[in-house]
Design a protein around this motif. Structure first.
Motif, short mmCIF file in Angstrom:
data_model
loop_
_atom_site.label_atom_id
_atom_site.label_comp_id
_atom_site.label_asym_id
_atom_site.label_seq_id
_atom_site.Cartn_x
_atom_site.Cartn_y
_atom_site.Cartn_z
N LEU A 137 3.87 -0.45 22.68
CA LEU A 137 4.16 -1.89 22.64
C LEU A 137 3.87 -2.50 21.28
N TRP A 138 2.91 -1.97 20.56
CA TRP A 138 2.56 -2.56 19.26
C TRP A 138 2.73 -1.61 18.09
N PHE A 139 2.94 -0.32 18.38
CA PHE A 139 3.02 0.69 17.34
C PHE A 139 4.02 0.36 16.22
N PRO A 140 5.25 -0.10 16.57
CA PRO A 140 6.23 -0.35 15.48
C PRO A 140 5.74 -1.37 14.46
N TRP A 141 4.85 -2.31 14.91
CA TRP A 141 4.35 -3.33 13.99
C TRP A 141 3.59 -2.73 12.81
N LEU A 142 3.00 -1.56 13.04
CA LEU A 142 2.22 -0.92 11.97
C LEU A 142 3.08 -0.58 10.76
N PHE A 143 4.40 -0.43 11.00
CA PHE A 143 5.27 -0.01 9.91
C PHE A 143 6.03 -1.17 9.25
N VAL A 144 5.79 -2.38 9.77
CA VAL A 144 6.50 -3.53 9.18
C VAL A 144 6.06 -3.73 7.72
N THR A 145 4.75 -3.71 7.49
CA THR A 145 4.26 -3.95 6.12
C THR A 145 4.77 -2.88 5.15
N VAL A 147 7.47 -1.14 5.33
CA VAL A 147 8.93 -1.35 5.16
C VAL A 147 9.15 -2.53 4.20
N MET A 148 8.38 -3.62 4.40
CA MET A 148 8.51 -4.79 3.52
C MET A 148 8.17 -4.40 2.08
N LEU A 149 7.11 -3.61 1.93
CA LEU A 149 6.70 -3.22 0.57
C LEU A 149 7.76 -2.35 -0.09
N CYS A 150 8.42 -1.49 0.70
CA CYS A 150 9.52 -0.67 0.15
C CYS A 150 10.64 -1.58 -0.33
N LEU A 151 10.94 -2.62 0.46
CA LEU A 151 12.00 -3.56 0.07
C LEU A 151 11.61 -4.34 -1.19
N TYR A 152 10.33 -4.75 -1.27
CA TYR A 152 9.84 -5.43 -2.49
C TYR A 152 10.08 -4.49 -3.68
N GLY A 153 9.63 -3.23 -3.50
CA GLY A 153 9.73 -2.24 -4.58
C GLY A 153 11.17 -2.08 -5.04
N CYS A 175 4.31 -1.62 -5.49
CA CYS A 175 4.70 -1.90 -4.10
C CYS A 175 5.04 -0.59 -3.37
N TRP A 176 5.79 0.28 -4.03
CA TRP A 176 6.13 1.57 -3.40
C TRP A 176 4.87 2.40 -3.15
N GLY A 177 3.97 2.37 -4.15
CA GLY A 177 2.70 3.10 -4.01
C GLY A 177 1.92 2.57 -2.81
N GLY A 178 1.90 1.22 -2.68
CA GLY A 178 1.20 0.59 -1.56
C GLY A 178 1.82 1.01 -0.23
N ALA A 179 3.15 1.04 -0.18
CA ALA A 179 3.85 1.43 1.06
C ALA A 179 3.49 2.87 1.41
N PHE A 180 3.50 3.73 0.42
CA PHE A 180 3.21 5.16 0.62
C PHE A 180 1.78 5.32 1.15
N PHE A 181 0.85 4.60 0.53
CA PHE A 181 -0.56 4.64 0.92
C PHE A 181 -0.72 4.21 2.38
N LEU A 182 -0.03 3.12 2.76
CA LEU A 182 -0.17 2.60 4.14
C LEU A 182 0.45 3.55 5.16
N ILE A 183 1.51 4.26 4.76
CA ILE A 183 2.14 5.19 5.71
C ILE A 183 1.24 6.41 5.93
N ILE A 184 0.70 6.95 4.83
CA ILE A 184 -0.11 8.17 5.03
C ILE A 184 -1.46 7.87 5.71
N GLN A 195 -3.84 -3.21 5.33
CA GLN A 195 -2.44 -3.63 5.06
C GLN A 195 -2.41 -4.99 4.36
N GLN A 196 -3.24 -5.92 4.83
CA GLN A 196 -3.23 -7.26 4.23
C GLN A 196 -3.72 -7.23 2.79
N ILE A 197 -4.71 -6.37 2.54
CA ILE A 197 -5.24 -6.26 1.17
C ILE A 197 -4.17 -5.65 0.26
#
Lengths: 222, 96
Positions: A137-145, A147-153, A175-184, A195-197
């Motif tokens: 129910l909430w798992f997909p939300w973890l990947f929103v940030t 995805v957004m960071l990839c788009l920023y990048g 931004c890409w580095g941040g996205a990669f960090f949050l995914i792993i 994620q917020q930081i």
């Protein structure tokens, strides 16, 4: 009043005139970067604080603060109008960059509105999942940030390379580095706060610092 | 044999204008004046000639209360410019 000239001179003139209209960031771009950069940085920081202090499930309501981003829209429209007002030349790169940022905005809105509607539908339908699978129910939300960071990048990298403005390219990499960090590290127990930081750091690196540098550059170009 | 150079483009100011418009999607009259160093009167005359030849489009709008003239090259203008550059290259090609 017509001046005729040699063939060689005409080629030199063509080259000189073409380079005079070469690509430079439009005046006022820095202010738009600062508007959105500060909004994302401040909101993500506020959410981080609320996630730290609010008890239990209530803390998740802090994400509602993202609605505040709407407040930036009238200011954005005003800044764009002023830019168009002052713009004396529009290069093909300017035109393509407009399309890149429009595509970026549509992508962000698609992800956000899609996620919000899907969550509301789950609430309305009171979807019941098998025991042990509640995370769906909430798992997909973890990947929103990420995805957004990839788009920023993506948007920052294209803009920076096109206008040959390195701070934007560096911001894109961060931004890409941040996205990669949050995914792993998506399994980290404090992921939501992290994620917020990361989002706040990315907004500073990708929008606020380049925005201030652009403003400085504009002032020195005058 | 050498190709004839387009007389409309083989003039310093008109060629300068067309070269700027080749590199931009559209340009304001003020920008063209700044970059070419032409006087407003002369620039207006040359722009009109290019417009009559169908090499550019001129759009009149307002910036606040100030009138604004925006110029944009047409496909015919792009074609003429390309032909002009080809002809120039033939003129200055070594050994000819």
């Amino acid at each position: 009043m017509e001046t005729l000239f040699s063939e060689k001179q005409s080629l030199e003139l063509i080259s000189q005139m073409i380079s005079s209209a070469k690509n430079r960031l439009q005046k006022g771009t820095g202010k738009i970067f600062l508007l959105w950069g500060y909004m994302v940085a401040v909101i993500s920081l506020l959410i981080f604080i609320l996630l730290m202090i609010l008890p239990g499930e209530n803390k998740y309501y802090s994400y509602m603060l993202w609605i505040l981003m709407v407040l930036g829209v009238p200011f954005h429209i005003q800044l764009v109008k002023r830019m168009e007002h002052e713009q004396l030349v529009k290069t093909y790169i300017d035109k393509i960059m407009d399309f890149v940022w429009i595509a970026f905005t549509i992508s962000i809105l698609t992800v956000i509105t899609g996620m919000v509607i899907s969550t509301l539908l789950l609430q309305i339908k009171s979807v019941v999942v098998e025991p042990g699978h509640e995370f769906l129910l909430w798992f997909p939300w973890l990947f929103v940030t990420p995805v957004m960071l990839c788009l920023y990048g993506l948007a920052l990298f294209i803009s920076g390379k096109s206008y040959k403005f390195r701070p934007l390219v560096v911001g894109g990499y961060i931004c890409w580095g941040g996205a990669f960090f949050l995914i792993i590290f998506f399994h980290h127990p404090h992921l939501l706060k992290i994620q917020q930081i990361v989002l706040c750091i990315s907004a500073v690196a990708g929008f606020i610092i380049p925005g201030h540098l652009l403003n400085k550059k504009e002032q020195s170009d005058v | 044999m050498y190709k004839d150079l387009d007389p409309l483009l083989h003039s310093q100011l008109r060629l300068a204008v067309i070269s700027i418009l080749i590199a931009s999607d559209e340009a304001d009259f003020v920008f063209l004046r700044e970059k070419t160093g032409a006087t407003p009167g002369n620039l207006s005359v040359q722009l009109e000639k290019l417009k009559e030849a169908g090499y550019l489009e001129i759009r009149k709008t307002f910036r606040g209360k100030m009138p604004r003239t925006i110029c944009k090259i047409t496909p015919k203008g792009i074609n003429a410019f390309e032909k002009y550059v080809q002809a120039i290259q033939e003129y200055i090609r070594p050994g000819q």
